[in-house]
Design a protein around this motif. Structure first.
Motif, mmCIF file in Angstrom:
data_model
loop_
_atom_site.group_PDB
_atom_site.id
_atom_site.type_symbol
_atom_site.label_atom_id
_atom_site.label_comp_id
_atom_site.label_asym_id
_atom_site.label_seq_id
_atom_site.Cartn_x
_atom_site.Cartn_y
_atom_site.Cartn_z
ATOM 1 N N GLY A 382 63.475 10.751 36.752
ATOM 2 C CA GLY A 382 64.089 10.628 35.231
ATOM 3 C C GLY A 382 62.469 10.105 34.613
ATOM 4 O O GLY A 382 61.846 10.200 35.155
ATOM 5 N N VAL A 383 63.150 10.132 33.420
ATOM 6 C CA VAL A 383 62.235 10.059 32.147
ATOM 7 C C VAL A 383 62.323 8.552 31.108
ATOM 8 O O VAL A 383 64.013 9.006 30.608
ATOM 9 C CB VAL A 383 61.398 10.979 32.374
ATOM 10 N N TYR A 384 61.654 8.441 30.518
ATOM 11 C CA TYR A 384 62.280 7.984 29.277
ATOM 12 C C TYR A 384 61.989 8.303 28.067
ATOM 13 O O TYR A 384 61.260 9.094 28.356
ATOM 14 C CB TYR A 384 60.899 5.764 29.132
ATOM 15 N N VAL A 385 63.252 8.673 27.891
ATOM 16 C CA VAL A 385 62.995 9.527 26.262
ATOM 17 C C VAL A 385 62.310 9.281 24.911
ATOM 18 O O VAL A 385 61.392 10.293 25.175
ATOM 19 C CB VAL A 385 64.700 9.719 26.335
ATOM 20 N N ASN A 386 61.685 8.008 25.153
ATOM 21 C CA ASN A 386 60.681 7.322 24.674
ATOM 22 C C ASN A 386 59.035 8.289 24.950
ATOM 23 O O ASN A 386 58.321 8.459 24.263
ATOM 24 C CB ASN A 386 60.738 6.230 24.110
ATOM 25 N N MET A 387 59.232 8.633 26.447
ATOM 26 C CA MET A 387 58.040 8.889 26.626
ATOM 27 C C MET A 387 57.781 10.353 27.005
ATOM 28 O O MET A 387 56.505 11.040 26.789
ATOM 29 C CB MET A 387 57.664 8.229 27.959
ATOM 30 N N LEU A 388 58.717 11.314 26.160
ATOM 31 C CA LEU A 388 59.613 12.355 26.266
ATOM 32 C C LEU A 388 57.983 13.276 25.377
ATOM 33 O O LEU A 388 57.395 13.157 24.148
ATOM 34 C CB LEU A 388 60.039 13.009 26.347
ATOM 35 N N ALA A 389 57.459 14.129 25.273
ATOM 36 C CA ALA A 389 56.356 14.899 24.946
ATOM 37 C C ALA A 389 56.877 16.504 23.490
ATOM 38 O O ALA A 389 58.749 16.028 23.394
ATOM 39 C CB ALA A 389 55.494 15.381 24.573
ATOM 40 N N ASP A 390 56.604 17.622 24.134
ATOM 41 C CA ASP A 390 57.507 18.897 24.111
ATOM 42 C C ASP A 390 58.311 19.602 24.923
ATOM 43 O O ASP A 390 58.160 20.507 25.392
ATOM 44 C CB ASP A 390 55.906 19.637 23.976
ATOM 45 N N GLU A 391 58.989 18.714 26.158
ATOM 46 C CA GLU A 391 59.777 19.383 27.285
ATOM 47 C C GLU A 391 60.731 20.117 26.890
ATOM 48 O O GLU A 391 61.412 20.597 27.882
ATOM 49 C CB GLU A 391 59.721 18.294 28.781
ATOM 50 N N GLY A 392 61.639 19.505 25.530
ATOM 51 C CA GLY A 392 61.848 20.653 25.223
ATOM 52 C C GLY A 392 64.061 19.617 26.475
ATOM 53 O O GLY A 392 63.630 18.643 26.588
ATOM 54 N N ALA A 393 64.890 20.977 25.934
ATOM 55 C CA ALA A 393 65.733 21.251 27.194
ATOM 56 C C ALA A 393 65.605 21.093 28.465
ATOM 57 O O ALA A 393 66.184 19.298 28.900
ATOM 58 C CB ALA A 393 66.525 22.018 27.008
ATOM 59 N N ALA A 394 64.025 20.577 28.876
ATOM 60 C CA ALA A 394 63.832 20.279 30.539
ATOM 61 C C ALA A 394 63.790 19.144 30.024
ATOM 62 O O ALA A 394 64.216 18.067 31.146
ATOM 63 C CB ALA A 394 63.297 21.049 31.237
ATOM 64 N N GLY A 395 63.086 18.311 29.399
ATOM 65 C CA GLY A 395 62.892 17.069 28.931
ATOM 66 C C GLY A 395 64.221 16.697 28.746
ATOM 67 O O GLY A 395 64.299 15.245 29.993
ATOM 68 N N VAL A 396 64.933 16.750 28.118
ATOM 69 C CA VAL A 396 65.417 15.860 28.225
ATOM 70 C C VAL A 396 66.957 15.722 29.173
ATOM 71 O O VAL A 396 67.249 15.190 29.380
ATOM 72 C CB VAL A 396 66.589 16.858 26.482
ATOM 73 N N ARG A 397 67.365 17.080 30.805
ATOM 74 C CA ARG A 397 67.826 16.982 31.675
ATOM 75 C C ARG A 397 67.524 16.191 32.551
ATOM 76 O O ARG A 397 67.696 15.451 33.361
ATOM 77 C CB ARG A 397 67.741 18.379 31.960
ATOM 78 N N ARG A 398 65.533 15.791 32.036
ATOM 79 C CA ARG A 398 65.161 15.096 33.118
ATOM 80 C C ARG A 398 65.427 12.783 32.477
ATOM 81 O O ARG A 398 65.076 12.709 33.288
ATOM 82 C CB ARG A 398 63.354 14.794 32.581
ATOM 83 N N ALA A 399 65.689 13.320 31.262
ATOM 84 C CA ALA A 399 66.286 12.013 30.789
ATOM 85 C C ALA A 399 67.549 11.198 30.655
ATOM 86 O O ALA A 399 67.577 9.918 29.933
ATOM 87 C CB ALA A 399 65.701 12.400 29.091
#
Length: 446
Positions: A382-399
């Motif tokens: 996982g990842v803190y959603v406020n830490m995400l940058a430009d990962e798009g949908a893949a980042g959201v799935r991690r969050a």
């Protein structure tokens, strides 16, 4: 309702100031900037954007690294005129405007020895921080910022103003606690406050890079009282800094320094008392505006020995600064299904960040941060959603774990089926599963 919003166009006074945000990489030009002072203003701006088919961004503090607030040729809602903070000392609550900065919240509550979890940098917006969850020095003792919200006032995608709490629109209340700006524009937060006093203690011990030191620091953190938040950084590939922040009576926190003194012989050791307000502003200069920035991060369910080795790995070239901050305590006390925020079992949050000034360095510095963070990926969940940058949908799935993402999608279908609020870490409604991009269209910026 009376509408008094001010529309600013390119070339008009205040336009360039309003479109500048924290990350110097972001240089977009909205067609309209709507300066709002009331809920009616915000509702009118949302309707205007929909009528003219303009992408809609929402500005609070402007700290989002991607600059979602600033849509190229779109409409930006500027909430900074809605920045009031009122404190009810008897009930230990505060009502905070959607455009307020964290420093204003702290300044209003500290005269009474009260506070709520409010990040680490005072010029961050209350809105963006809280809607993503809201980590801060008080989180281990009192929960995340979103855990301390009693109610939200929200302008939804159709311009309706609603209140979300455990009793009113509880489904929306659930989603706003960690789901970001996907469901509307929050114009007011009601926070629970805590009697934390006005004093704090900071301890920083600087060492040569050492896995043994970092492992021992980790072990101390696991048994530390909740008032202590342990943090560490690895700077420039040759400097390890470990320590903690204690909010409350500094004398009570000093007991932990004896354990840190046993870590070895540091290059330097700085233990200092400071006010809570000074603690909340001490990183403001380092995190100042107009510098180009990029970061990448992870949640670490456990800071294993192997993860520590990966943290201390150094490659040739520019080396991002890396950081670790302890979770646990009151964060983990909240049942997982109580809010959209996930991964409450995280032991440490990890981040790798770069800052620079030359635009020509953009591709290399972004690659440096991504490459360095990749060392920790095998140890992450996982990842803190406020830490995400430009990962798009893949980042959201991690969050968001799959079950939470499904619930958030169902909520999006109810409150924003047309994905009006898509300039964010976007929860896509089922009607728009192939939405082209959640990043504002622009040739400039991340």
């Amino acid at each position: 309702m009376l509408v008094a919003m001010i529309l600013i166009r390119p070339g008009e006074p205040g336009y360039d100031e309003a479109r500048r945000v924290w990350n110097g990489m972001v240089d977009r030009r909205p067609r309209l900037i709507a300066r709002c002072a009331t809920d009616a203003d915000v509702a009118a701006a949302v309707r205007l954007a929909r009528e003219r088919d303009l992408e809609l961004g929402v500005r609070c503090g402007g700290h989002n690294a991607v600059g979602f607030a600033v849509p190229e040729d779109g409409l930006m809602i500027d909430l900074r005129g809605m920045d009031g903070v009122s404190v009810d000392r008897e009930w230990s609550t505060a009502r905070v405007g959607g455009g307020a900065l964290l420093g204003a919240l702290d300044a209003a509550t500290q005269p009474y020895g009260l506070a709520t979890t409010a990040g680490n940098v005072s010029h961050t917006g209350v809105g963006g921080l809280t809607l993503g969850g809201g980590m801060g020095w008080l989180a281990r003792a009192h929960g995340l910022a979103c855990d301390n919200v009693l109610s939200y006032r929200v302008v939804t995608a159709d311009g309706t103003v609603v209140t979300a709490s455990r009793d009113e629109h509880p489904d929306l209340f659930w989603g706003l606690r960690g789901g970001g700006g996907n469901f509307g524009v929050v114009t007011e937060f009601e926070f629970r406050l805590h009697p934390v006093g006005t004093r704090a203690l900071s301890a920083e011990y600087t060492f040569d890079p050492s896995a043994d030191v970092l492992r021992a620091w980790r072990d101390i953190s696991r048994s530390a009282p909740r008032q202590a938040t342990f943090d560490a950084s690895f700077r420039d590939g040759d400097t390890l800094v470990v320590g903690f922040v204690w909010v409350g009576d500094p004398d009570a926190g000093r007991a932990l320094t004896s354990e840190l003194n046993a870590l070895g012989t540091p290059r330097s050791a700085v233990v200092r008392e400071l006010s809570y307000l000074d603690l909340q502003t001490r990183d403001d200069t380092v995190q100042k505006h107009a510098i180009r920035r990029y970061s990448a991060g992870h949640y670490l369910p456990e800071l294993t020995d192997a993860a520590i080795d990966a943290f201390l790995t150094v490659e040739d070239g520019f080396v991002p600064n890396q950081g670790l901050q302890a979770y646990g305590g009151a964060i983990a006390d909240v049942p997982d299904d109580d809010a959209a925020f996930g991964f409450r079992g995280t032991e440490f949050e990890y981040g790798a960040g770069m800052s620079w000034t030359d635009p020509a360095e953009d591709p290399d510095r972004i690659a440096d941060a991504r490459r360095t963070a990749a060392h920790l990926a095998p140890h992450a969940a996982g990842v803190y959603v406020n830490m995400l940058a430009d990962e798009g949908a893949a980042g959201v799935r991690r969050a968001y774990p799959p079950a939470k993402l499904a619930r958030l999608t169902a909520l999006k279908d109810v409150y924003d089926p047309d994905n009006v609020f898509h300039l964010n870490q976007n929860i896509r409604p089922t009607s728009r599963p192939d939405y082209a991009n959640s990043t504002p269209a622009s040739s400039t910026g991340p």
